[in-house]
Scaffold this active site. Structure first.
Site, PDB file in Angstrom:
ATOM      1  N   ASP A 286       8.887   5.621  -7.493  1.00 61.06           N
ATOM      2  CA  ASP A 286       7.559   6.236  -7.421  1.00 61.06           C
ATOM      3  C   ASP A 286       7.624   7.508  -8.250  1.00 61.06           C
ATOM      4  O   ASP A 286       8.550   8.315  -8.110  1.00 61.06           O
ATOM      5  CB  ASP A 286       7.132   6.544  -5.989  1.00 61.06           C
ATOM      6  CG  ASP A 286       5.617   6.773  -5.952  1.00 61.06           C
ATOM      7  OD1 ASP A 286       4.872   5.827  -6.262  1.00 61.06           O
ATOM      8  OD2 ASP A 286       5.174   7.897  -5.655  1.00 61.06           O
TER       9      ASP A 286
ATOM     10  N   GLU B 201       0.839  -1.204   0.000  1.00 63.32           N
ATOM     11  CA  GLU B 201       0.000   0.000   0.000  1.00 63.32           C
ATOM     12  C   GLU B 201       0.875   1.255   0.000  1.00 63.32           C
ATOM     13  O   GLU B 201       1.721   1.445   0.878  1.00 63.32           O
ATOM     14  CB  GLU B 201      -0.909   0.004   1.239  1.00 63.32           C
ATOM     15  CG  GLU B 201      -1.988   1.063   1.121  1.00 63.32           C
ATOM     16  CD  GLU B 201      -2.736   1.301   2.429  1.00 63.32           C
ATOM     17  OE1 GLU B 201      -3.505   2.275   2.488  1.00 63.32           O
ATOM     18  OE2 GLU B 201      -2.517   0.523   3.387  1.00 63.32           O
TER      19      GLU B 201
HETATM   20  P1  ITT Z   1       4.696   0.407  -9.514  1.00 62.07           P
HETATM   21  O1  ITT Z   1       4.170   1.073  -8.260  1.00 62.07           O
HETATM   22  O2  ITT Z   1       4.473  -1.079  -9.538  1.00 62.07           O
HETATM   23  O3  ITT Z   1       6.122   0.784  -9.816  1.00 62.07           O
HETATM   24  P2  ITT Z   1       2.788   2.127 -10.850  1.00 62.07           P
HETATM   25  O4  ITT Z   1       2.376   2.313 -12.281  1.00 62.07           O
HETATM   26  O5  ITT Z   1       1.677   1.890  -9.852  1.00 62.07           O
HETATM   27  O6  ITT Z   1       3.852   0.947 -10.780  1.00 62.07           O
HETATM   28  P3  ITT Z   1       3.447   4.640  -9.580  1.00 62.07           P
HETATM   29  O7  ITT Z   1       2.606   4.402  -8.377  1.00 62.07           O
HETATM   30  O8  ITT Z   1       4.822   5.211  -9.383  1.00 62.07           O
HETATM   31  O9  ITT Z   1       3.677   3.325 -10.433  1.00 62.07           O
HETATM   32  O10 ITT Z   1       2.616   5.546 -10.572  1.00 62.07           O
HETATM   33  C1  ITT Z   1       3.261   6.270 -11.530  1.00 62.07           C
HETATM   34  C2  ITT Z   1       2.271   6.643 -12.614  1.00 62.07           C
HETATM   35  O11 ITT Z   1       2.679   7.926 -13.131  1.00 62.07           O
HETATM   36  C3  ITT Z   1       2.377   5.682 -13.770  1.00 62.07           C
HETATM   37  O12 ITT Z   1       1.432   4.643 -13.691  1.00 62.07           O
HETATM   38  C4  ITT Z   1       2.141   6.598 -14.955  1.00 62.07           C
HETATM   39  O13 ITT Z   1       0.775   6.775 -15.136  1.00 62.07           O
HETATM   40  C5  ITT Z   1       2.720   7.927 -14.515  1.00 62.07           C
HETATM   41  N1  ITT Z   1       4.098   8.059 -14.990  1.00 62.07           N
HETATM   42  C6  ITT Z   1       5.248   7.951 -14.264  1.00 62.07           C
HETATM   43  N2  ITT Z   1       6.313   8.055 -15.052  1.00 62.07           N
HETATM   44  C7  ITT Z   1       5.852   8.223 -16.307  1.00 62.07           C
HETATM   45  C8  ITT Z   1       6.478   8.351 -17.553  1.00 62.07           C
HETATM   46  O14 ITT Z   1       7.790   8.288 -17.681  1.00 62.07           O
HETATM   47  N3  ITT Z   1       5.710   8.510 -18.620  1.00 62.07           N
HETATM   48  C9  ITT Z   1       4.369   8.527 -18.524  1.00 62.07           C
HETATM   49  N4  ITT Z   1       3.688   8.376 -17.387  1.00 62.07           N
HETATM   50  C10 ITT Z   1       4.426   8.224 -16.275  1.00 62.07           C
END
Ligand code: ITT
Length: 211
Positions: free
Chosen positions: A84, A41
């Site tokens: 993150d 979480e």
């Molecule tokens: P993990 O926690 O398993 O790593 P997640 O997708 O849930 O995967 P995050 O909580 O860090 O990861 O959410 C980051 C979100 O922000 C991700 O799902 C994308 O929608 C956006 N994001 C982050 N970096 C990005 C990038 O380089 N290009 C486009 N969108 C991005």
């Protein structure tokens, strides 16, 4: 150097991470490679807090359950990394921020999320459409120490989705320098300027020094 377990379930992130960390001595494994199916979480209020929560959460999960794909190994044989990241849109009071993945619900497509953000900026001129991608990487060492590195890239929200590369919000995030979206950049171009590229290159130095 110890091998790395990268605590992410996001395939788009993992592809970029592998490209940037490929010159490290150790191997880089994803949660999928390691057979880990754990849900941590993310209840922090900053990217740095959530990166630490994810890396420490996966290290603790492995301490308790072992590493399914490598039963002969212990989590102390690895450095656990987590990313993150998210998009901050200034006109929207920096939303979606740490809620970037959860914005409009986890299962909503990025086509819909991107259309929604563009819709909320209707009538807003270019100079007020400022936004940034932010990334925090946490590294948890076998002795429990945690190091954090951060990176950001500035840009603006465009008026339409453009480009086929990248993932998530890339098609609506444009760079001022060339008015291209980060989904129009090649993987190498994006890694060279991105929030994730900057944070990973900093953490790479920390890993190389073994700090
Ligand atoms: P993990 O926690 O398993 O790593 P997640 O997708 O849930 O995967 P995050 O909580 O860090 O990861 O959410 C980051 C979100 O922000 C991700 O799902 C994308 O929608 C956006 N994001 C982050 N970096 C990005 C990038 O380089 N290009 C486009 N969108 C991005």
């Amino acid at each position: 150097m110890k091998d790395i377990l990268f605590a992410t379930g996001n395939a788009g992130k993992m592809k970029e991470i592998r490209e940037i960390l490929e010159d490290l001595d150790g191997c880089v494994y994803s949660l999928k490679d390691a057979g880990i199916d754990a849900d941590i979480e993310e209840n922090g209020t900053t990217f740095a807090q959530n990166a630490k929560i994810k890396a420490e959460g996966i290290a603790a999960w492995c301490e308790k359950n072992g590493i399914p794909a490598f039963p002969e190994k212990s989590i102390r044989d690895f450095i656990v990394l987590a990313d993150d990241s998210g998009l901050e849109v200034d006109w929207l009071n920096r939303e979606p921020g740490v809620y970037s993945a959860r914005y409009m619900g986890h299962d909503t497509s990025y086509r819909e999320k991107n259309a929604n953000i563009i819709g909320r900026l209707e009538g807003v001129p270019k100079e007020k459409r400022t936004a940034r991608f932010v990334c925090a990487i946490a590294a948890v060492f076998p002795d429990g120490r945690c190091e954090i590195a951060e990176g950001a890239v500035e840009g603006y929200i465009g008026w339409e989705e453009r480009g086929e590369n990248g993932f998530g919000y890339d098609p609506i995030f444009y760079l001022y320098e060339n008015d291209r979206s980060t989904a129009e950049l090649s993987p190498e171009e994006k890694n060279g300027i991105s929030h994730r590229g900057k944070a990973l290159r900093k953490i790479k130095e920390v890993l190389r020094k073994g700090k």
